[in-house]
Design a protein around this motif. Structure first.
Motif, PDB file in Angstrom:
ATOM      1  N   VAL A 162       1.779  -6.550   1.569  1.00 49.96           N
ATOM      2  CA  VAL A 162       1.275  -5.212   1.880  1.00 49.96           C
ATOM      3  C   VAL A 162       1.711  -4.854   3.290  1.00 49.96           C
TER       4      VAL A 162
ATOM      5  N   ASP B  53       4.309   0.610   5.694  1.00 49.64           N
ATOM      6  CA  ASP B  53       5.360   1.574   5.375  1.00 49.64           C
ATOM      7  C   ASP B  53       5.471   1.942   3.907  1.00 49.64           C
ATOM      8  N   LYS B  54       4.993   1.067   3.009  1.00 47.42           N
ATOM      9  CA  LYS B  54       5.184   1.392   1.592  1.00 47.42           C
ATOM     10  C   LYS B  54       4.033   0.843   0.767  1.00 47.42           C
ATOM     11  N   ALA B  55       3.797   1.480  -0.365  1.00 47.48           N
ATOM     12  CA  ALA B  55       2.783   1.010  -1.300  1.00 47.48           C
ATOM     13  C   ALA B  55       3.308  -0.213  -2.045  1.00 47.48           C
TER      14      ALA B  55
ATOM     15  N   ALA C   5       0.215   2.287   1.159  1.00 49.54           N
ATOM     16  CA  ALA C   5       0.796   1.893   2.440  1.00 49.54           C
ATOM     17  C   ALA C   5      -0.250   2.026   3.553  1.00 49.54           C
ATOM     18  N   GLY C   6      -0.329   1.013   4.406  1.00 51.51           N
ATOM     19  CA  GLY C   6      -1.225   1.053   5.556  1.00 51.51           C
ATOM     20  C   GLY C   6      -2.692   0.886   5.234  1.00 51.51           C
TER      21      GLY C   6
END
Length: 426
Positions: free
Chosen positions: A79, A82-84, A142-143
């Motif tokens: 995880v 920047d991205k799922a 993301a995040g």
């Protein structure tokens, strides 16, 4: 154990007729010593007792890394900001359960709060941060989390072999819970301090007796009973003792032989204390003080002996408010020290005074006050009215004591003053 005479002899500026509060408190602190006897009690009986020995944690708390949330245990590397990531759910772990396998890249485990972290995982994504992605899969936006989030580490609360509680601590509800979390069923505590107390005065009547002209009901024994109960002492109520030398002498001897400390109210003011002084000289090492304070100027302190037994003596004034003030600012600290408790001085807080308070430097004053929060959200304190030492009603109405220190001058409206809140105290 130093004697009172030895402690006083070391003071170059000692004057029993003009004794500052701080000096009286220090003398008492230097004289009293803790009781030595220790007993083991069941955990539920240990509340408000004084811990006799350090408690060392026998285990790690928690015993393993575990989840702080309901959600999904994941590898932090899977995880990111920047991205799922869509991960495959390979197992579910409940609190008290476990997972024998190891989580690989692209996999995760549904986990409940308190469940052990599966091997390979270092992060928990809360349930509400995730999105369903199909049968057996979950998507992590993301995040949503950072590596290490929502994971409780082994020994994070306590590590095996490290101190959990220190000797001298008065055990409170949280401490009982902490000891239970370590699996400790019995606790070493100091034995309860035995305190005998009585009131003196021919004018005093006990509740239930007829109130003759010129007589008053004895209130001091009831306030003393309440204050001693709050400290967790073993209490010996000896009633009202008449102002008669033989009767007083017998009462002091019985109290001394029965208790670790003796507290009296009345009989220490100017004009009352002549035969009491003589009696105290026969029974032990006692001094009579005129303390620079209001209320509660007269006070006796020392040690008395009878038939090989010793006890500390606190001779408090007779006026009801003075009894409470001298107890809280002299006897309380000493009794806690005798109980073996760590230093437990009354906590001061600073509050703005609502109105002026007249005060001259040279003595400490304890005034009854009421702390309240105004419409502006600011706490202020106001005095309850007449501050006579016989007005016990003012103590009942107050929720704090305003402490005006020895060198302090008149307080102006808006000035900050020290107060001691009654909550949990009186």
């Amino acid at each position: 154990m130093p004697s009172l005479s030895e402690v006083i002899s070391c003071l170059s500026d000692y004057d029993p007729n003009a004794l500052p509060v701080a000096q009286a408190q220090q003398i008492i602190r230097d004289v009293v010593t803790p009781v030595e006897a220790v007993e083991k009690v069941a955990l539920r009986s240990a509340l408000d007792r004084v811990l006799a020995h350090d408690i060392i944690s026998p285990i790690n708390v928690p015993q393993h890394d575990n989840s702080a949330m309901d959600g999904f245990a994941v590898r932090g590397a899977d995880v990111g900001p920047d991205k799922a990531a869509t991960l495959r759910i390979i197992a579910t772990i409940h609190a008290g359960g476990g997972f024998d396998g190891e989580v690989q890249a692209g996999e995760c485990v549904r986990i409940m709060t308190g469940a052990p972290m599966p091997q390979g995982c270092d992060t928990v994504v809360p349930q509400e941060f995730t999105q369903a992605a199909g049968e057996g899969e979950v998507t992590i936006p993301a995040g949503a989390v950072k590596t290490g989030d929502n994971r409780r580490l082994q020994g994070e609360d306590l590590k095996a072999g490290k101190p959990a509680l220190a000797a001298g601590k008065i055990l409170r509800p949280a401490d009982l819970g902490l000891l239970a979390s370590l699996g400790i069923a019995e606790v070493p505590v100091r034995r309860r301090l035995r305190v005998a107390f009585f009131s003196t005065g021919d004018e005093l009547r006990s509740i239930g007796e007829p109130l003759d002209p010129g007589c008053v009901y004895d209130s001091n024994r009831y306030t003393l009973y309440g204050m001693l109960s709050r400290l967790g002492c073993e209490i010996i109520d000896m009633g009202v003792v008449k102002d008669d030398p033989a009767t007083l002498s017998q009462a002091f001897r019985i109290a001394c032989e029965s208790a670790d400390a003796v507290i009296t109210s009345g009989g220490v003011s100017v004009g009352e204390a002549d035969y009491t002084k003589q009696m105290m000289a026969e029974l032990g090492d006692v001094t009579f003080w005129k303390i620079g304070m209001r209320p509660g100027r007269p006070m006796a302190f020392g040690k008395i002996s009878s038939n090989g037994r010793n006890a500390c003596l606190f001779g408090l004034p007779g006026n009801p408010v003075a009894v409470m003030v001298t107890f809280y600012f002299f006897a309380r600290d000493a009794l806690l020290r005798m109980m073996g408790a760590e230093e437990n001085r009354l906590p001061l807080m600073r509050v703005a005074s609502e109105s002026p308070i007249r005060k001259k430097p040279g003595r400490t004053e304890y005034q009854r006050g009421i702390v309240a929060t105004g419409a502006d959200g600011v706490q202020r304190v106001r005095i309850t009215g007449s501050q006579g030492s016989g007005i016990l009603r003012s103590m009942s109405e107050a929720n704090c004591i305003v402490v005006l220190h020895h060198d302090q001058d008149t307080v102006h409206a808006g000035d900050m003053v020290d107060v001691i809140l009654f909550e949990g105290l009186v």
